[in-house]
Scaffold this motif. Sequence first.
Motif, PDB file in Angstrom:
ATOM      1  N   GLN A 162       0.810  -1.226   0.000  1.00 27.10           N
ATOM      2  CA  GLN A 162       0.000   0.000   0.000  1.00 27.10           C
ATOM      3  C   GLN A 162       0.841   1.273   0.000  1.00 27.10           C
ATOM      4  O   GLN A 162       0.318   2.365  -0.202  1.00 27.10           O
ATOM      5  N   VAL A 163       2.141   1.141   0.231  1.00 30.68           N
ATOM      6  CA  VAL A 163       2.966   2.321   0.512  1.00 30.68           C
ATOM      7  C   VAL A 163       3.040   3.269  -0.684  1.00 30.68           C
ATOM      8  O   VAL A 163       2.968   4.493  -0.517  1.00 30.68           O
ATOM      9  N   ASP A 164       3.160   2.711  -1.899  1.00 28.59           N
ATOM     10  CA  ASP A 164       3.278   3.588  -3.073  1.00 28.59           C
ATOM     11  C   ASP A 164       2.086   4.540  -3.179  1.00 28.59           C
ATOM     12  O   ASP A 164       2.255   5.739  -3.435  1.00 28.59           O
ATOM     13  N   GLN A 165       0.888   4.024  -2.999  1.00 27.16           N
ATOM     14  CA  GLN A 165      -0.307   4.860  -3.108  1.00 27.16           C
ATOM     15  C   GLN A 165      -0.406   5.848  -1.945  1.00 27.16           C
ATOM     16  O   GLN A 165      -0.735   7.023  -2.140  1.00 27.16           O
ATOM     17  N   LEU A 166      -0.126   5.382  -0.739  1.00 28.23           N
ATOM     18  CA  LEU A 166      -0.185   6.268   0.434  1.00 28.23           C
ATOM     19  C   LEU A 166       0.837   7.394   0.319  1.00 28.23           C
ATOM     20  O   LEU A 166       0.570   8.523   0.734  1.00 28.23           O
ATOM     21  N   ALA A 167       2.003   7.090  -0.247  1.00 26.88           N
ATOM     22  CA  ALA A 167       3.037   8.113  -0.405  1.00 26.88           C
ATOM     23  C   ALA A 167       2.543   9.240  -1.302  1.00 26.88           C
ATOM     24  O   ALA A 167       2.828  10.416  -1.064  1.00 26.88           O
ATOM     25  N   LYS A 168       1.777   8.910  -2.339  1.00 27.72           N
ATOM     26  CA  LYS A 168       1.256   9.933  -3.257  1.00 27.72           C
ATOM     27  C   LYS A 168       0.213  10.818  -2.576  1.00 27.72           C
ATOM     28  O   LYS A 168       0.167  12.016  -2.817  1.00 27.72           O
ATOM     29  N   THR A 169      -0.633  10.210  -1.740  1.00 33.23           N
ATOM     30  CA  THR A 169      -1.796  10.949  -1.231  1.00 33.23           C
ATOM     31  C   THR A 169      -1.604  11.546   0.156  1.00 33.23           C
ATOM     32  O   THR A 169      -2.149  12.606   0.448  1.00 33.23           O
ATOM     33  N   SER A 170      -0.815  10.894   1.026  1.00 35.86           N
ATOM     34  CA  SER A 170      -0.854  11.280   2.438  1.00 35.86           C
ATOM     35  C   SER A 170       0.491  11.450   3.126  1.00 35.86           C
ATOM     36  O   SER A 170       0.528  11.794   4.303  1.00 35.86           O
ATOM     37  N   PHE A 171       1.599  11.181   2.419  1.00 35.44           N
ATOM     38  CA  PHE A 171       2.893  11.352   3.085  1.00 35.44           C
ATOM     39  C   PHE A 171       3.297  12.825   3.074  1.00 35.44           C
ATOM     40  O   PHE A 171       3.062  13.523   2.081  1.00 35.44           O
ATOM     41  N   PRO A 172       3.932  13.296   4.142  1.00 35.34           N
ATOM     42  CA  PRO A 172       4.488  14.651   4.119  1.00 35.34           C
ATOM     43  C   PRO A 172       5.641  14.711   3.119  1.00 35.34           C
ATOM     44  O   PRO A 172       6.199  13.673   2.737  1.00 35.34           O
ATOM     45  N   HIS A 232       9.855  12.385  -0.419  1.00 36.04           N
ATOM     46  CA  HIS A 232      11.184  12.444  -1.044  1.00 36.04           C
ATOM     47  C   HIS A 232      11.995  11.195  -0.717  1.00 36.04           C
ATOM     48  O   HIS A 232      12.667  10.624  -1.603  1.00 36.04           O
ATOM     49  N   LEU A 233      11.937  10.733   0.526  1.00 35.16           N
ATOM     50  CA  LEU A 233      12.644   9.501   0.896  1.00 35.16           C
ATOM     51  C   LEU A 233      12.098   8.318   0.109  1.00 35.16           C
ATOM     52  O   LEU A 233      12.860   7.466  -0.370  1.00 35.16           O
ATOM     53  N   HIS A 234      10.768   8.275  -0.043  1.00 34.88           N
ATOM     54  CA  HIS A 234      10.157   7.160  -0.759  1.00 34.88           C
ATOM     55  C   HIS A 234      10.559   7.170  -2.231  1.00 34.88           C
ATOM     56  O   HIS A 234      10.933   6.121  -2.785  1.00 34.88           O
ATOM     57  N   SER A 235      10.511   8.337  -2.861  1.00 37.13           N
ATOM     58  CA  SER A 235      10.874   8.398  -4.284  1.00 37.13           C
ATOM     59  C   SER A 235      12.363   8.096  -4.486  1.00 37.13           C
ATOM     60  O   SER A 235      12.756   7.451  -5.467  1.00 37.13           O
ATOM     61  N   SER A 236      13.205   8.543  -3.533  1.00 36.70           N
ATOM     62  CA  SER A 236      14.644   8.231  -3.621  1.00 36.70           C
ATOM     63  C   SER A 236      14.880   6.731  -3.498  1.00 36.70           C
ATOM     64  O   SER A 236      15.716   6.147  -4.210  1.00 36.70           O
ATOM     65  N   LEU A 237      14.131   6.100  -2.587  1.00 36.99           N
ATOM     66  CA  LEU A 237      14.261   4.652  -2.387  1.00 36.99           C
ATOM     67  C   LEU A 237      13.827   3.896  -3.645  1.00 36.99           C
ATOM     68  O   LEU A 237      14.499   2.950  -4.076  1.00 36.99           O
ATOM     69  N   ARG A 238      12.710   4.326  -4.247  1.00 35.82           N
ATOM     70  CA  ARG A 238      12.232   3.656  -5.466  1.00 35.82           C
ATOM     71  C   ARG A 238      13.198   3.872  -6.631  1.00 35.82           C
ATOM     72  O   ARG A 238      13.410   2.967  -7.447  1.00 35.82           O
ATOM     73  N   ARG A 239      13.810   5.045  -6.693  1.00 34.56           N
ATOM     74  CA  ARG A 239      14.726   5.355  -7.796  1.00 34.56           C
ATOM     75  C   ARG A 239      16.066   4.636  -7.647  1.00 34.56           C
ATOM     76  O   ARG A 239      16.593   4.063  -8.603  1.00 34.56           O
ATOM     77  N   ASP A 240      16.623   4.659  -6.421  1.00 30.97           N
ATOM     78  CA  ASP A 240      17.987   4.157  -6.209  1.00 30.97           C
ATOM     79  C   ASP A 240      18.036   2.753  -5.620  1.00 30.97           C
ATOM     80  O   ASP A 240      19.118   2.170  -5.497  1.00 30.97           O
ATOM     81  N   HIS A 241      16.889   2.214  -5.205  1.00 33.61           N
ATOM     82  CA  HIS A 241      16.825   0.917  -4.512  1.00 33.61           C
ATOM     83  C   HIS A 241      17.730   0.892  -3.287  1.00 33.61           C
ATOM     84  O   HIS A 241      18.294  -0.157  -2.930  1.00 33.61           O
ATOM     85  N   HIS A 242      17.886   2.056  -2.669  1.00 30.25           N
ATOM     86  CA  HIS A 242      18.742   2.143  -1.491  1.00 30.25           C
ATOM     87  C   HIS A 242      18.526   3.482  -0.797  1.00 30.25           C
ATOM     88  O   HIS A 242      18.177   4.471  -1.451  1.00 30.25           O
TER      89      HIS A 242
END
Length: 515
Positions: free
Chosen positions: A279-289, A294-304
Amino acid sequence: GSSAEPQVRLQFYRDPPSGSEQLDTVQNLCLARLRLLKAVEEVGQDMIKGSKEYMERLKMKLGKLDLGASLLTTSGVHVDGLRFREEIRRDVLSHFLLRLAMCRTEDQRRWFITQETDLFRLRFQLEQNADRSRSSRFSAVAAFLSANGIHFDSLSDAERSDLAPELLAATPGIGSDAELATVAFYRAHFTEALDLVRSRRVYLRDGFAYVPETGVVSMATTRFRAHLSHQLAVACRALPYLGEDARLVPLLGAIAKNLSGDEWTAKSGGPAGVVLSGQVDQLAKTSFPPCMQHLHSSLRRDHHLRHFGRLQYGLFLKGIGMPLEEALKFWRGAFAGKVDGDKFAKEYAYGIRYNYGKEGKRADFSPYSCVRIITTNQPGQGDSHGCPFRHCGADLLAQRLQAAGISQDQAQGILTRAKDSQYQLACRDYFRAVHKLSSDHEVSINHPNQYYEESRALLLGNGQQQQSARAPVRVTKVKAAPAATAAGSQAAESDWLDETIDQEMSQVDLSAYEA
């Protein structure tokens, strides 16, 4: 009797309270005072202090809070003696208790002094206004100054006449000799009226300011601020001698910590239940500060993510309701592009279990507050953690705001907040913008997890219920406040403090704190 002069409500807080109080009374009064001062802070950050709009907004906001209505009541308003004494007792007790809680660090002391001084100034001005409209000769301001031994040297008629041209030229709001003759003036050392001197609203000569009666609030406020600053220093030195009380001191310490939302207790699964890794990808778009987005998108981009990024983001996910097994699954999947299963188990799984209190000293770590993210572990090259409003350059921040679909006008306001070091207010304005809320929608962002919960409550359609039930001030190891009406929320808060505090030992002897 009815012919007696009214008693003065305004307090200088010279004499500490004595007697015994129930522990839950102490707790509730502390929380009520803290909420009151947080409201003073919020209005002061949004509006120009001293303006008519500031006064009206502050009165409206405080009037809705416990303690607020009685503190805004002026001395001439008749109430029965028992109620008057109870209102004064609650005012004095809540002030001294929160003073004791807020004396530990320089930041806490500065914050407490600023908000209490602004509250004092408002109350003093309300008393001045009431004095001017009162038909009797009673002056609450004069009685207050006399009771507290505060004396300002008044000008005689002859002195005022001699200085008439200078006073007329230097004092705004007085347009003629006839008007000048009706205004009392006081002579004080310029350091007693610095804000009037700074704004060039008084006549200065030989180091003395000539202050009209409307400016007495400035001099009284200066005295109040100096007195409070000294008393906080005294209280700080006395703290080591109070450590033996196993009930009051931990309670006050917990309340002080939560001035900045420093502790966060996850509700069971947060407002939307248990959070699963998928569920994290969707929650990150709608409800994460934005910091967590930014941490989530960095993690998805860099896998680290580097160490502090994993720490900040991992504790946030824990706080929104992600169980340990789901956390291991989430991080294993996120790292899959760079790290194989064996390496993940050896180098990263331990840290995740450690955050959940399952390894090492088995401490149950709380998610980071805004203040902690802003002030500690500054990000360097290649890091993704931190607060975007604090650690991003203006151009990059503007680019991110545009990507979030925020209008140019709103983005400019957010950028100005960030430039002025008002990072949490920038985040609040961001929250309003992305959730399409009006600028007067009341929300105060102190914690990334609070941002998330506010967002989920709005998107799930129970924002109104959440608003009344949510605690504006969180206390270490609190339980989630039960759903309640606004009127009933005070009673609901009585169960908040850590249940390990011994309620059987519920009498606190305040006489020990009079020193």
